[in-house]
Design a protein around this motif. Sequence first.
Motif, PDB file in Angstrom:
ATOM      1  N   ALA A  76       0.764  -1.397   0.000  1.00  0.00           N
ATOM      2  CA  ALA A  76      -0.046   0.004   0.230  1.00  0.00           C
ATOM      3  C   ALA A  76       0.639   1.195   0.047  1.00  0.00           C
ATOM      4  N   HIS A  77       2.189   1.245   0.455  1.00  0.00           N
ATOM      5  CA  HIS A  77       2.909   2.351   0.323  1.00  0.00           C
ATOM      6  C   HIS A  77       3.968   2.302  -0.916  1.00  0.00           C
ATOM      7  N   HIS A  78       4.252   3.483  -1.451  1.00  0.00           N
ATOM      8  CA  HIS A  78       5.247   3.380  -2.447  1.00  0.00           C
ATOM      9  C   HIS A  78       6.554   2.991  -2.140  1.00  0.00           C
ATOM     10  N   GLY A  79       7.129   2.120  -3.282  1.00  0.00           N
ATOM     11  CA  GLY A  79       8.473   1.410  -3.174  1.00  0.00           C
ATOM     12  C   GLY A  79       9.607   2.476  -3.376  1.00  0.00           C
ATOM     13  N   ASP A  80       9.592   3.626  -2.449  1.00  0.00           N
ATOM     14  CA  ASP A  80      10.641   4.621  -2.935  1.00  0.00           C
ATOM     15  C   ASP A  80      11.787   4.447  -2.855  1.00  0.00           C
ATOM     16  N   GLY A  81      12.230   3.581  -1.664  1.00  0.00           N
ATOM     17  CA  GLY A  81      13.931   3.011  -1.776  1.00  0.00           C
ATOM     18  C   GLY A  81      14.352   2.612  -3.165  1.00  0.00           C
ATOM     19  N   LEU A 132       2.138  -0.080  -7.276  1.00  0.00           N
ATOM     20  CA  LEU A 132       0.698   0.294  -7.173  1.00  0.00           C
ATOM     21  C   LEU A 132       0.578   0.609  -5.903  1.00  0.00           C
ATOM     22  N   HIS A 133       0.012   1.740  -5.397  1.00  0.00           N
ATOM     23  CA  HIS A 133      -0.001   2.247  -3.948  1.00  0.00           C
ATOM     24  C   HIS A 133      -0.808   3.263  -3.804  1.00  0.00           C
ATOM     25  N   GLU A 134      -1.134   3.445  -2.556  1.00  0.00           N
ATOM     26  CA  GLU A 134      -1.970   4.570  -2.054  1.00  0.00           C
ATOM     27  C   GLU A 134      -1.297   6.037  -2.261  1.00  0.00           C
ATOM     28  N   SER A 135      -2.118   6.819  -2.718  1.00  0.00           N
ATOM     29  CA  SER A 135      -1.552   7.918  -3.189  1.00  0.00           C
ATOM     30  C   SER A 135      -0.601   8.901  -1.958  1.00  0.00           C
ATOM     31  N   GLY A 136       0.530   9.464  -2.573  1.00  0.00           N
ATOM     32  CA  GLY A 136       1.340  10.071  -1.601  1.00  0.00           C
ATOM     33  C   GLY A 136       0.773  11.673  -1.477  1.00  0.00           C
ATOM     34  N   VAL A 137      -0.317  11.936  -2.055  1.00  0.00           N
ATOM     35  CA  VAL A 137      -0.727  13.198  -1.686  1.00  0.00           C
ATOM     36  C   VAL A 137      -1.019  13.177  -0.139  1.00  0.00           C
ATOM     37  N   TYR A 138      -1.417  12.379   0.408  1.00  0.00           N
ATOM     38  CA  TYR A 138      -1.907  12.316   1.765  1.00  0.00           C
ATOM     39  C   TYR A 138      -1.479  11.083   2.560  1.00  0.00           C
ATOM     40  N   PHE A 139      -0.092  10.558   2.107  1.00  0.00           N
ATOM     41  CA  PHE A 139       0.084   9.250   2.868  1.00  0.00           C
ATOM     42  C   PHE A 139       1.571   9.040   2.348  1.00  0.00           C
ATOM     43  N   GLY A 170       5.885   8.678  -5.420  1.00  0.00           N
ATOM     44  CA  GLY A 170       5.238   7.524  -6.211  1.00  0.00           C
ATOM     45  C   GLY A 170       4.124   8.293  -7.097  1.00  0.00           C
ATOM     46  N   PHE A 171       4.272   9.458  -7.761  1.00  0.00           N
ATOM     47  CA  PHE A 171       3.204   9.885  -8.544  1.00  0.00           C
ATOM     48  C   PHE A 171       3.663   9.790 -10.108  1.00  0.00           C
ATOM     49  N   ASN A 227       4.465   4.275 -11.800  1.00  0.00           N
ATOM     50  CA  ASN A 227       3.744   4.491 -10.637  1.00  0.00           C
ATOM     51  C   ASN A 227       2.184   4.642 -10.791  1.00  0.00           C
ATOM     52  N   ILE A 228       1.271   3.852  -9.996  1.00  0.00           N
ATOM     53  CA  ILE A 228      -0.050   4.049 -10.147  1.00  0.00           C
ATOM     54  C   ILE A 228      -0.513   4.364  -8.595  1.00  0.00           C
ATOM     55  N   PRO A 229      -0.534   5.642  -8.417  1.00  0.00           N
ATOM     56  CA  PRO A 229      -1.048   6.243  -7.084  1.00  0.00           C
ATOM     57  C   PRO A 229      -2.695   5.845  -7.157  1.00  0.00           C
ATOM     58  N   LEU A 230      -3.134   5.283  -5.848  1.00  0.00           N
ATOM     59  CA  LEU A 230      -4.648   4.848  -5.851  1.00  0.00           C
ATOM     60  C   LEU A 230      -5.155   5.601  -4.653  1.00  0.00           C
ATOM     61  N   LEU A 231      -6.169   6.147  -5.018  1.00  0.00           N
ATOM     62  CA  LEU A 231      -7.042   7.021  -3.950  1.00  0.00           C
ATOM     63  C   LEU A 231      -7.695   6.037  -2.730  1.00  0.00           C
ATOM     64  N   ALA A 232      -8.045   6.600  -1.681  1.00  0.00           N
ATOM     65  CA  ALA A 232      -8.901   5.819  -0.653  1.00  0.00           C
ATOM     66  C   ALA A 232      -9.989   5.276  -1.369  1.00  0.00           C
ATOM     67  N   HIS A 233     -10.164   3.868  -0.855  1.00  0.00           N
ATOM     68  CA  HIS A 233     -11.576   3.194  -1.286  1.00  0.00           C
ATOM     69  C   HIS A 233     -11.229   2.279  -2.507  1.00  0.00           C
ATOM     70  N   THR A 234     -10.290   2.638  -3.107  1.00  0.00           N
ATOM     71  CA  THR A 234      -9.605   1.520  -4.153  1.00  0.00           C
ATOM     72  C   THR A 234     -10.079  -0.074  -3.758  1.00  0.00           C
TER      73      THR A 234
END
Length: 385
Positions: free
Chosen positions: A171-176, A192-199, A204-205, A220-227
Motif C-alpha cells: 500500500a506504500h510506494h516503493g520509494d527506496g 501500485l500504492h495509496e496516493s502520496g498526496v496524503y499518505f 510515487g506519482f 507508478n499508479i497512485p490509488l485513492l482511498a477506497h480503491t
Amino acid sequence: MSRKTALIACTDLSGYCYGEQHPFKVQRYRLARDLMDAYGLLNLPAMAEVRPRAVTEPQLLGAHRADYLERLREFSAAEEPRADFRYGLGDVENPVFPGVYDWACLGVSGTLEAARLVAEDGFAAAFNPLGGYHHAQAGRASGFSYLNDAVVAINYLLEQGKTVVYLDLDAHHGDGVQNAFYGDDRVLTISLHESGVYFFPGTGFENETGEGAGRGYSVNIPLLAHTDDALFMKAFDEVAFPLIAAFDPDVLFTQLGADTFRTDPLTRLEVTTHAYSYIMRKLRALEIPWVAVGGGGYDQMNVARAWTIAWGIMNDRELSPRLPARFVELISQLGYPHRMLLDAMHWAEEDDRNRALDAVEKSIAYVRDHIFPVLIGDYGKRYRT
C-alpha cells in the motif's frame, strides 16, 4: 524435471521487537508459517526450506553508505537508547532496539538467498516473507525499514547479467527501490500504492518516470482511498501485466505487502483476498523466474492469509477457503476470534468510489501516453486506442 520452489526459513525471531505500541509486529511471520503448515504447504515434494547465508559487507555497501551502516551497528550494540535523526534512527517510526542491525541483516540475507536460488540454482520461485523493506534509503532508515533487501538482491541479479522487473504491491510506494534504480534501464520498477498526496512516503506519482537511461522505466499508479478489488485489478491488468510481459525480464521480483487489505489499520484501500489471489495467479502464469518478498501488513491475520495464498499459488496448490481446523484452534488460543480472518465488510460511498475510479483511469492514461511508447512501442499504441 519438476518445478523447484524455495521458502526462506529464518531463525528464532522472538528476541526482536519494535516496541509494544509499534504497529510492526514480528509475530506475523510465525503466524504466516503456522498457516502454511496447517495447509500442508511446508512439506511439498518439489519445495525446499532454505536457511540463508549471511550478507557480506561489500554487498551491503552496494546499497548503503558506509557511515550509515557504521551508525546502525553502533546503535544496535548500545545498551542505552540512542537516536540520530540524520540517519532516521531512534524515532517512533524507526526505533532502535538491541540487535536491530542483526534483525535488518536477516531480511537482506534471506532475499539475497532467494535471488541466488533463482539465478544460480534453477529454482522457479523463491519466497522470503522476512523481506520487503522497500523504504530504506542509501543513508537512512525509513518506514520501519533499516536495510533495503530488494536493492541488495537486485544489485546481485544485475551482476549476474539479469534484467529485472520489480513489482511492488504494498500500500506504500516503493520509494527506496525506485530511487536506487531511477536511472537504470535494466530494472523496470512498477508500484501500485495509496496516493502520496496524503499518505507516507509522499512519493510515487505518475510523473516519476525515471531519468537518463532509466527514463520510462519507473512506473507508478497512485490509488485513492477506497480503491477496491475491481480497481486494483484494473490497474494491474491495464498497466503492470502488459509492461511485465513486454519487458520480458530474466527475473520477476515482487514485493507482496498485505497492507492493501481493507482490514489494515494503517491504510485506506479496500483490497481483499479475491484481487490478491487473482494477481498472484496472473504472475504465476507468466512462467518468469520469480523472487518474492513480504512487506507491509499490520493486520497480522490477513498477512498470514495473503502470504499463504501467494506461497500456495507459487506451488500450484489450490487452497480451501475454509481455514484448517488446527490453525483456527491455534489462533483462538492466542486470543484471535475466527471472525478476524474474514474480509471486513465496509464499502465505500458511491462518490468516494467514483473518485477512486477517476484517479485510476487518470493514472492509466498517463502511463499509456508516457511509458508505453518507451517500453513497448507499437504494442503500447494498441492500448491507447
